[in-house]
Design an enzyme around this catalytic site. Structure first.
Site, PDB file in Angstrom:
ATOM      1  N   CYS A   1     123.853  39.496 -20.255  1.00 32.25           N
ATOM      2  CA  CYS A   1     122.675  39.741 -21.089  1.00 32.25           C
ATOM      3  C   CYS A   1     123.061  39.793 -22.565  1.00 32.25           C
ATOM      4  O   CYS A   1     124.072  40.400 -22.929  1.00 32.25           O
ATOM      5  CB  CYS A   1     122.022  41.057 -20.666  1.00 32.25           C
ATOM      6  SG  CYS A   1     120.441  41.373 -21.464  1.00 32.25           S
TER       7      CYS A   1
ATOM      8  N   ARG B   1     110.067  37.283 -16.849  1.00 29.48           N
ATOM      9  CA  ARG B   1     110.734  38.566 -17.084  1.00 29.48           C
ATOM     10  C   ARG B   1     110.894  38.852 -18.569  1.00 29.48           C
ATOM     11  O   ARG B   1     110.835  39.995 -19.005  1.00 29.48           O
ATOM     12  CB  ARG B   1     112.103  38.567 -16.401  1.00 29.48           C
ATOM     13  CG  ARG B   1     112.796  39.925 -16.424  1.00 29.48           C
ATOM     14  CD  ARG B   1     114.124  39.904 -15.682  1.00 29.48           C
ATOM     15  NE  ARG B   1     114.548  41.246 -15.352  1.00 29.48           N
ATOM     16  CZ  ARG B   1     115.219  42.042 -16.167  1.00 29.48           C
ATOM     17  NH1 ARG B   1     115.546  41.603 -17.375  1.00 29.48           N
ATOM     18  NH2 ARG B   1     115.559  43.264 -15.801  1.00 29.48           N
TER      19      ARG B   1
END
Length: 548
Positions: A355, A461
């Site tokens: 991430c 998302r």
């Protein structure tokens, strides 16, 4: 000169000190003085060992209603959790969350496979009709990865040889279904080498059956199954109609997997992710129909009007389904989701190994600070929390639990295991690796094939599905092969037990209480301390984490 005291008075002298060695958790995480911390920035101080590691219980809640025996979850990423991972995580005491970057029917099928995998009384067995062919039975065996199918129908006559009589004396009044007359069972051995695949299963099925009457307890049925040495035990009512089934293979699973996350019905616990989009209401209906227990509403920033609306809709439409909401990192976010009806919270924003949200968006929070802040608040409402992200090793799992999390979710740690859906390949260095990608990576957001041409879960998302320019919040890469989680997860469980033994607590509730009341203490780690705590000063070494 220092006065030498009587050594027998050491415990009494210790009481003269105003507080224990080290820091209280609130002092440790005082961001005004230390800044926000993550897992590598501190250690937990040892306590007193008065019990064996085997006596440490890791039972924990993942939602208000559901408890598991190992505080470990696999992430709903398309290179981490599909049905194979979910099955084995549940067998090993944890929980797998099936990703939603696929068509709804495919995800529902994965849920169905988890729910069918292990049962006590199988209340919805796969049942064949007398007209089912041997070829079709073989296809079903391949599809469901088990053999031994009951054959049911309504007949006027069975021959003395146990086979169906000729067509003039046989009347098929009903297809093979539950609550129909049990005619026989088709096993793998019956069909494996049968040379004419177009034959009906009635030509090969076993008709000499051992059955148990409806109302038989699970313990009684297990005993009948053991003594009969059969693979399947049909449960029939007074009219000989099939009402359920018991499997010998499930008895063996109970022996080999004593920690398995199961419902009272003996079915494995199953969770799956959905997005916050209205279109996923149809998806959720399919998942619930397949037997879903827990839904994870998956979003990079959980405190949105979309997620709050979705939680409220789920609560009103499916009151028996528990909801894990997130992701969040602050008390304010937690309060909004708890008020909406969340049964569990997922903590983490930008801390995952794949991430880059914190780098690109400049939004997020270091994971230790996030876990402590949200968990302490959520505990006041009886809402369990799951620390998601930033876990690079076993010690990080323990630290997440110590800061108040009920469980820890893993992505990259499990992506290299046999049970993950990622593809194996050999790296340029000649090492066996497996593909792993963050759900915010361009590779995921532009992957139309995985989602079947529908909504892309990665784009959903990260609120990017309508963007002309996709801004990546994750990367795609690879992780080293770790072998099977049937070895790796037991290593994690044993390691957590030994860690809690060192800390001096016998279960997770005692750990949380000890942290809150100041009995469990912490220490900050400087950069030099972190170097000291790792392997150093050696010419070379091999880091083998476990043996079995």
């Amino acid at each position: 000169m220092v006065e030498i005291l009587d050594y027998t008075k050491a415990l009494e002298v210790l009481k003269e000190y105003p507080s224990g060695d080290g820091l209280h958790v609130d002092t440790l995480l005082d961001s005004d003085n230390h800044g926000a911390l993550t897992y590598n920035d501190f250690l937990i101080l040892p306590g007193s060992i008065t019990f064996s590691a085997a006596d440490v219980s890791l039972d924990t809640k993942v939602t208000r209603r559901f408890t598991i025996k190992a505080p470990l979850l696999s992430s709903p990423m398309d290179t981490v959790t599909e049905h194979n991972m979910a099955i084995h995580m549940a067998l090993l005491g944890g929980l797998g969350v099936i990703h939603n970057n696929c068509p709804p029917d495919d995800q529902a099928e994965m849920v169905r496979k988890v729910k069918r995998y292990e049962n006590g009384f199988i209340l919805d067995p796969v049942v064949l009709s007398p007209s089912t062919t041997v070829a079709e039975a073989k296809e079903l065996k391949t599809k469901w990865n088990f053999g031994g199918f009951p054959v049911t129908g309504k007949t006027h006559y069975l021959s003395s040889f146990g086979k169906l009589a000729s067509s003039d004396s046989f009347s098929l009044l009903e297809k093979g279904t539950l609550h129909s007359k049990l005619l026989g069972i088709v096993t793998s051995r019956d069909i494996q080498f049968h040379k004419t695949p177009e034959d009906p299963v009635t030509a090969v099925m076993s008709t000499e059956l051992v059955t148990a009457p409806a109302g038989t307890t699970l313990a009684e049925a297990n005993e009948v199954l053991r003594s009969s040495k059969k693979g399947k035990l049909p449960i029939v009512d007074k009219d000989g109609l099939l009402v359920s089934l018991l499997s010998r293979s499930d008895l063996m699973k109970n022996i080999h997997y004593p920690l398995a996350s199961k419902l009272p019905s003996k079915q494995l616990l199953c969770a799956a992710a959905i997005s916050t989009h209205d279109a996923d209401k149809v998806r959720l209906q399919k998942l619930v129909d397949a037997g879903l227990d827990i839904v994870v509403v998956d979003s990079s920033q959980g405190n949105s009007m979309y997620q709050i609306a979705m939680i409220k809709w789920i609560k009103s439409t499916f009151p028996d389904i528990d909801i894990i909401a997130g992701n969040i990192v602050t008390r304010e976010q937690a309060a909004a989701l708890i008020a909406a009806g969340a049964d569990g919270l997922r903590i983490g924003m930008g801390s995952g190994s794949a991430c880059i949200t914190q780098e690109v968006m400049a939004v997020g929070r270091p994971q230790a600070a996030s876990v402590r802040s949200v968990s302490a608040f959520a505990a006041r409402f009886g809402v369990p929390t799951i620390a998601d992200g930033g876990v690079q090793n076993l010690g990080h799992i323990v630290k997440g639990l110590a800061l108040g999390a009920s469980a820890v979710m893993m992505g990259s740690l499990l992506a290299g295991t046999t049970e993950s859906p990622g593809e194996y390949y050999v790296s340029n260095e000649g090492q066996l690796v497996k593909a792993f990608r963050g759900m915010g990576s361009i590779a995921v957001m532009e992957d139309k094939g995985k989602s079947g041409g529908g909504k892309n879960a990665g784009a959903s998302r990260y609120f990017s599905e309508n963007d002309k320019v996709k801004v990546a919040q994750g990367v795609a890469g690879s992780v080293v092969d770790r072998g099977s989680i049937t070895q790796y997860v037991p290593y994690l469980v044993a390691g957590i037990q030994h860690s809690l033994q060192d800390i001096g607590v016998q279960d997770l509730e005692a750990l949380h209480n000890g942290v809150n009341n100041g009995q469990v203490r912490f220490e900050m780690r400087s950069a030099s301390a972190q170097t000291e705590g790792n392997v150093h000063g050696l010419h070379s070494h091999e880091k083998k984490l476990y043996s079995s």
